[in-house]
Design a protein around this motif. Structure first.
Motif, mmCIF file in Angstrom:
data_model
loop_
_atom_site.group_PDB
_atom_site.id
_atom_site.type_symbol
_atom_site.label_atom_id
_atom_site.label_comp_id
_atom_site.label_asym_id
_atom_site.label_seq_id
_atom_site.Cartn_x
_atom_site.Cartn_y
_atom_site.Cartn_z
ATOM 1 N N CYS A 68 3.011 -6.113 2.576
ATOM 2 C CA CYS A 68 3.443 -6.425 3.943
ATOM 3 C C CYS A 68 2.485 -5.946 5.018
ATOM 4 C CB CYS A 68 4.820 -5.823 4.190
ATOM 5 S SG CYS A 68 4.853 -4.012 4.188
ATOM 6 N N TYR A 69 1.499 -5.095 4.680
ATOM 7 C CA TYR A 69 0.570 -4.506 5.639
ATOM 8 C C TYR A 69 1.363 -3.879 6.786
ATOM 9 C CZ TYR A 69 -3.613 -3.888 8.540
ATOM 10 O OH TYR A 69 -4.600 -3.347 9.324
ATOM 11 N N SER A 70 1.159 -4.308 8.035
ATOM 12 C CA SER A 70 1.847 -3.669 9.157
ATOM 13 C C SER A 70 3.172 -4.342 9.488
ATOM 14 C CB SER A 70 0.948 -3.655 10.397
ATOM 15 O OG SER A 70 0.555 -4.966 10.759
ATOM 16 N N GLY A 71 3.675 -5.167 8.554
ATOM 17 C CA GLY A 71 5.033 -5.688 8.667
ATOM 18 C C GLY A 71 5.196 -7.024 9.343
ATOM 19 N N GLY A 72 4.130 -7.813 9.462
ATOM 20 C CA GLY A 72 4.198 -9.063 10.216
ATOM 21 C C GLY A 72 5.321 -9.994 9.790
ATOM 22 N N PHE A 73 5.376 -10.339 8.508
ATOM 23 C CA PHE A 73 6.422 -11.250 8.038
ATOM 24 C C PHE A 73 7.787 -10.575 8.088
ATOM 25 C CE2 PHE A 73 2.772 -13.392 5.919
ATOM 26 C CZ PHE A 73 2.982 -14.670 6.401
ATOM 27 N N ALA A 74 7.843 -9.301 7.708
ATOM 28 C CA ALA A 74 9.121 -8.582 7.704
ATOM 29 C C ALA A 74 9.716 -8.506 9.097
ATOM 30 C CB ALA A 74 8.909 -7.170 7.135
ATOM 31 N N LEU A 75 8.893 -8.222 10.093
ATOM 32 C CA LEU A 75 9.373 -8.146 11.470
ATOM 33 C C LEU A 75 9.919 -9.486 11.934
ATOM 34 C CD1 LEU A 75 6.413 -6.090 12.942
ATOM 35 C CD2 LEU A 75 8.766 -5.270 12.719
ATOM 36 N N ASN A 76 9.231 -10.573 11.585
ATOM 37 C CA ASN A 76 9.698 -11.901 11.978
ATOM 38 C C ASN A 76 11.019 -12.238 11.299
ATOM 39 O OD1 ASN A 76 7.746 -13.878 13.652
ATOM 40 N ND2 ASN A 76 6.548 -12.281 12.657
ATOM 41 N N ALA A 77 11.168 -11.831 10.047
ATOM 42 C CA ALA A 77 12.425 -12.087 9.343
ATOM 43 C C ALA A 77 13.572 -11.336 10.012
ATOM 44 C CB ALA A 77 12.292 -11.675 7.881
ATOM 45 N N ALA A 78 13.330 -10.054 10.333
ATOM 46 C CA ALA A 78 14.378 -9.258 10.972
ATOM 47 C C ALA A 78 14.722 -9.807 12.350
ATOM 48 C CB ALA A 78 13.929 -7.805 11.063
ATOM 49 N N ALA A 79 13.693 -10.143 13.127
ATOM 50 C CA ALA A 79 13.925 -10.696 14.461
ATOM 51 C C ALA A 79 14.608 -12.051 14.388
ATOM 52 C CB ALA A 79 12.603 -10.813 15.218
ATOM 53 N N GLY A 80 14.388 -12.764 13.281
ATOM 54 C CA GLY A 80 15.001 -14.079 13.102
ATOM 55 C C GLY A 80 16.425 -14.027 12.584
ATOM 56 N N ASP B 59 19.039 -8.424 5.674
ATOM 57 C CA ASP B 59 18.391 -7.251 5.093
ATOM 58 C C ASP B 59 16.939 -7.602 4.792
ATOM 59 O OD1 ASP B 59 18.543 -4.529 3.668
ATOM 60 O OD2 ASP B 59 17.772 -5.839 2.093
ATOM 61 N N VAL B 60 16.011 -6.711 5.173
ATOM 62 C CA VAL B 60 14.583 -6.959 4.972
ATOM 63 C C VAL B 60 13.936 -5.709 4.374
ATOM 64 C CG1 VAL B 60 12.383 -7.609 6.037
ATOM 65 C CG2 VAL B 60 14.533 -8.459 7.005
ATOM 66 N N ILE B 61 13.143 -5.909 3.328
ATOM 67 C CA ILE B 61 12.364 -4.827 2.727
ATOM 68 C C ILE B 61 10.898 -5.239 2.730
ATOM 69 C CG2 ILE B 61 11.898 -3.458 0.662
ATOM 70 C CD1 ILE B 61 14.785 -3.829 -0.161
ATOM 71 N N GLY B 62 10.028 -4.342 3.196
ATOM 72 C CA GLY B 62 8.589 -4.554 3.121
ATOM 73 C C GLY B 62 7.983 -3.573 2.135
ATOM 74 N N VAL B 63 7.064 -4.052 1.303
ATOM 75 C CA VAL B 63 6.437 -3.218 0.270
ATOM 76 C C VAL B 63 4.930 -3.257 0.440
ATOM 77 C CG1 VAL B 63 6.096 -2.886 -2.217
ATOM 78 C CG2 VAL B 63 8.310 -3.693 -1.357
ATOM 79 N N ASP B 64 4.302 -2.078 0.431
ATOM 80 C CA ASP B 64 2.839 -2.007 0.489
ATOM 81 C C ASP B 64 2.401 -0.673 -0.109
ATOM 82 O OD1 ASP B 64 0.708 -3.829 2.271
ATOM 83 O OD2 ASP B 64 -0.016 -1.806 1.819
ATOM 84 N N SER B 65 1.152 -0.643 -0.603
ATOM 85 C CA SER B 65 0.638 0.586 -1.218
ATOM 86 C C SER B 65 -0.092 1.473 -0.220
ATOM 87 C CB SER B 65 -0.302 0.233 -2.377
ATOM 88 O OG SER B 65 -1.406 -0.530 -1.909
ATOM 89 N N SER B 66 -0.269 0.994 1.013
ATOM 90 C CA SER B 66 -1.023 1.727 2.035
ATOM 91 C C SER B 66 -0.088 2.494 2.963
ATOM 92 C CB SER B 66 -1.887 0.768 2.854
ATOM 93 O OG SER B 66 -2.412 1.408 3.999
ATOM 94 N N ALA B 67 -0.213 3.823 2.956
ATOM 95 C CA ALA B 67 0.609 4.641 3.847
ATOM 96 C C ALA B 67 0.300 4.377 5.324
ATOM 97 C CB ALA B 67 0.428 6.124 3.514
ATOM 98 N N PRO B 68 -0.990 4.286 5.736
ATOM 99 C CA PRO B 68 -1.266 3.998 7.146
ATOM 100 C C PRO B 68 -0.689 2.658 7.604
ATOM 101 C CG PRO B 68 -3.237 4.855 6.072
ATOM 102 C CD PRO B 68 -2.234 4.591 4.991
ATOM 103 N N ALA B 69 -0.748 1.646 6.727
ATOM 104 C CA ALA B 69 -0.190 0.337 7.086
ATOM 105 C C ALA B 69 1.313 0.445 7.306
ATOM 106 C CB ALA B 69 -0.493 -0.685 5.994
ATOM 107 N N LEU B 70 1.995 1.190 6.449
ATOM 108 C CA LEU B 70 3.445 1.321 6.586
ATOM 109 C C LEU B 70 3.832 2.149 7.803
ATOM 110 C CD1 LEU B 70 4.537 1.704 2.858
ATOM 111 C CD2 LEU B 70 4.585 -0.332 4.305
ATOM 112 N N GLU B 71 2.996 3.095 8.188
ATOM 113 C CA GLU B 71 3.259 3.829 9.427
ATOM 114 C C GLU B 71 3.226 2.877 10.624
ATOM 115 O OE1 GLU B 71 4.237 7.000 9.973
ATOM 116 O OE2 GLU B 71 4.482 6.970 7.788
ATOM 117 N N LEU B 72 2.256 1.964 10.612
ATOM 118 C CA LEU B 72 2.207 0.948 11.669
ATOM 119 C C LEU B 72 3.457 0.066 11.632
ATOM 120 C CD1 LEU B 72 -1.494 -0.353 11.626
ATOM 121 C CD2 LEU B 72 -0.355 0.842 13.509
ATOM 122 N N ALA B 73 3.859 -0.329 10.424
ATOM 123 C CA ALA B 73 5.037 -1.186 10.283
ATOM 124 C C ALA B 73 6.271 -0.516 10.869
ATOM 125 C CB ALA B 73 5.252 -1.527 8.812
ATOM 126 N N LYS B 74 6.453 0.778 10.565
ATOM 127 C CA LYS B 74 7.614 1.510 11.094
ATOM 128 C C LYS B 74 7.526 1.646 12.615
ATOM 129 C CE LYS B 74 8.102 4.042 6.747
ATOM 130 N NZ LYS B 74 7.898 5.342 6.047
#
Length: 435
Positions: free
Chosen positions: A267-279, A283-298
Motif C-alpha cells: 500500500c506504500y503511503s496508503g493511496g488506494f486504502a485512503l480512497n477506499a475509506a473515503a469512498g 473496513d480497510v486494511i493496508g499492508v506494506d513491509s516499509s515502516a516509513p511508508a506506513l508512518e506516512l499512511a497513518k
C-alpha cells in the motif's frame, strides 16, 4: 499557472536557414553522426533513442563529448535531425528535433536551452488543458521524459515543490537551466533534484558525488491534495515521493468501495486504502513491509479525518500476509495488489513473471467469489512484453479461480507516451472479477 515564456524575454524571429546543415555551417563546431544505411527510417518516424549500433561514423574534430549537440544524418550525409551525444551510453544520441521541424521553425534548432524552454512551455500548457493543477489536485507529472520529448527528464509537481528525476547525462549537464526554468513556474517555490544514480552510471557519469546526494531545497516533506484527498509526501521516499501515475485508478477505487471490505497490498503511503475509506468502505486494511511508508499512511488517515476504526495498516511481507489469510479462509470484497517493480530488465522477465503469478494467485485466493481484484505491474519490461494478462490467467489456474477483465488501464493522462517509443509505457492496471 503562468508559462515559462511569459517570464522570459520574447524569442527572436525564426531564422531564415532552410536546413539544419546550413544552420550548422553558419554556427560552426557541430559534429555529424552518420547512421548506417537502412537504419534511418526508425528515427525519421520519431524514435528518439539512437543506439550505438545504428551509427556508421562520426565526422568532426575534435570528436563530440557527452552532452554535446550533434547533427544526425543518413547514409548520404543528409541531416535528419539533431540531438545530444553520449560517448559512453548504449543510447549514443537522444534526438531532440527532426529536420522537418527545423524547417518549420528554426528558432530552437541546435539550441538546447531554447528547446528546453519551448518543450517545458508545451508541457505546462498540456497539463493546464487537462485541468492540472486544480482546486482538488495539485500533485501531478509535469514532464514525462519521451512523452514530452525530453528523453531522460521527469518532473513531478507536489504543491509548491517540483521534483526533478534525472536519468540522462544531458539532464545533469543542463541542470542549472532546468532548475532556472522550472523555478520560474508560477506556484513553484522549491526544486528538488533527484538523480537516478544507477542509470546515470550506465550513462557514463562519475556518480561519486551523487551517491549520497541531497537536494539543496531544504524541503523533505510536503502536503498535497489529489481528487480531494490529502497526502503527506516524503520527498526522500520511493521514486519522486508519490505515485501520481495511479491517480485515475485510485479515483475508481473511491467510486466502487462503498460498503465493501477492502485489502490494499503493497500500500506504500496508503493511496488506494485512503480512497477506499473515503469512498465509504466498511473496513480497510493496508499492508506494506516499509515502516516509513506506513508512518506516512497513518499520518494521511489523520490528515483526512478518517475513522481509524475503519482503516488500519499492518507491517508485513505481502506474500506472508496473503498466505496466512488464505490458510484461515479470510477473504475481501475488493483487493488491490500494487507490488514494486519486479522486472527492471527484460533479462529477468521470466523469473519476474513467476513472482507476479505467485502474488496474483494468492490475491485471487483471498478475493471473495464474485469480488474484484485490481492488480498492477509497474515493470516496463512486463508491460511492453504484453505478458501480464497471460500471467494473470496462469495465476487464476494456479489458484483454482476464473477471471474476467472489467477494465485495462495505464498511467494517468499527465503521463503521455510517444507511440514511436513504446518503451516509455511501464504501468499496467487490470480490474478483474474473480469467480
Amino acid at each position: 499557472m503562468k508559462s515559462i515564456s511569459s517570464c522570459l524575454p520574447s524569442l527572436p524571429p525564426p531564422l531564415t536557414f532552410s536546413t539544419l546543415q546550413e544552420l550548422a555551417a553558419n554556427r560552426k563546431g557541430f559534429a555529424r553522426v552518420i547512421l548506417k544505411k537502412g537504419k534511418t527510417q526508425l528515427f525519421k518516424d520519431g524514435s528518439p533513442m539512437v543506439y550505438s549500433g545504428a551509427v556508421d561514423r562520426i565526422i568532426g574534430r575534435p570528436p563530440p563529448k557527452t552532452g554535446d549537440v550533434v547533427l544526425v544524418a543518413d547514409g548520404s550525409e543528409k541531416p535528419i535531425g539533431w540531438g545530444l551525444y553520449n560517448s559512453a551510453s548504449m543510447f549514443c544520441i537522444r534526438l531532440m528535433q527532426l529536420e522537418d521541424e527545423a524547417l518549420r521553425d528554426a528558432s530552437c534548432a541546435l539550441d538546447m536551452e531554447k528547446l528546453l524552454e519551448r518543450r517545458l512551455d508545451a508541457a505546462i500548457n498540456l497539463r493546464r488543458s487537462l485541468g492540472l493543477p486544480s482546486a482538488d489536485t495539485n500533485a501531478y507529472r509535469l514532464v514525462n521524459s519521451e512523452g514530452d520529448r525530453l528523453s531522460g527528464l521527469i518532473v513531478d509537481v507536489f504543491g509548491d515543490v517540483a521534483v526533478v528525476a534525472s536519468s540522462a547525462a544531458w539532464v545533469e549537464k543542463y541542470r542549472f537551466e532546468i532548475e532556472s526554468f522550472i523555478g520560474r513556474i508560477s506556484g513553484v517555490n522549491h526544486v528538488n533534484w533527484r538523480p537516478s544514480v544507477d542509470i546515470l552510471k550506465e550513462e557514463g557519469l562519475d556518480v561519486t558525488g551523487l551517491e549520497n546526494f541531497k537536494s539543496c531545497s531544504n524541503v523533505d516533506k510536503v502536503q498535497v491534495i489529489e481528487n480531494g484527498i490529502s497526502y503527506s509526501v516524503s520527498l526522500e521516499g520511493q521514486k519522486t515521493g508519490f505515485y501520481a501515475d495511479q491517480r485515475e485508478n485510485r479515483r475508481l477505487i473511491y467510486s466502487i468501495s462503498s460498503s465493501q471490505r477492502v485489502l490494499d497490498v503493497c500500500c506504500y503511503s496508503g493511496g488506494f486504502a485512503l480512497n477506499a475509506a473515503a469512498g465509504g468502505a466498511d473496513d480497510v486494511i493496508g499492508v506494506d513491509s516499509s515502516a516509513p511508508a506506513l508512518e506516512l499512511a497513518k499520518e494521511n488517515v489523520q490528515l483526512n479525518n478518517l475513522d481509524p476504526g475503519r482503516i488500519s495498516f499492518s507491517k508485513e511481507d505481502a506474500s506472508e500476509f496473503m498466505k496466512r489469510a488464505a490458510s484461515k479462509n479470510d477473504a475481501w470484497d475488493l483487493v488491490i495488489l500494487d507490488p514494486p517493480k519486479l522486472a527492471p530488465r527484460r533479462k529477468v522477465l521470466q523469473s519476474a513473471s513467476g513472482m507476479y503469478r505467485s502474488l496474483n494467485s494468492l490475491a485471487m485466493q483471498i478475493t471473495k467469489k464474485g469480488g474484484l481484484l485490481m492488480t498492477c505491474s509497474c515493470s516496463g519490461a512486463m508491460t511492453q512484453s504484453g505478458l501480464f494478462l497471460r500471467t494473470l490467467k496462469g495465476a487464476a489456474t494456479m489458484s483454482g479461480r476464473r477471471i474476467t477483465v472489467l477494465r485495462h488501464a495505464g498511467a494517468a493522462c499527465d503521463h503521455p507516451i510517444d507511440p514511436s517509443y513504446p518503451e516509455g509505457a511501464y504501468l499496467t492496471n487490470y480490474l478483474l472479477r474473480i469467480l
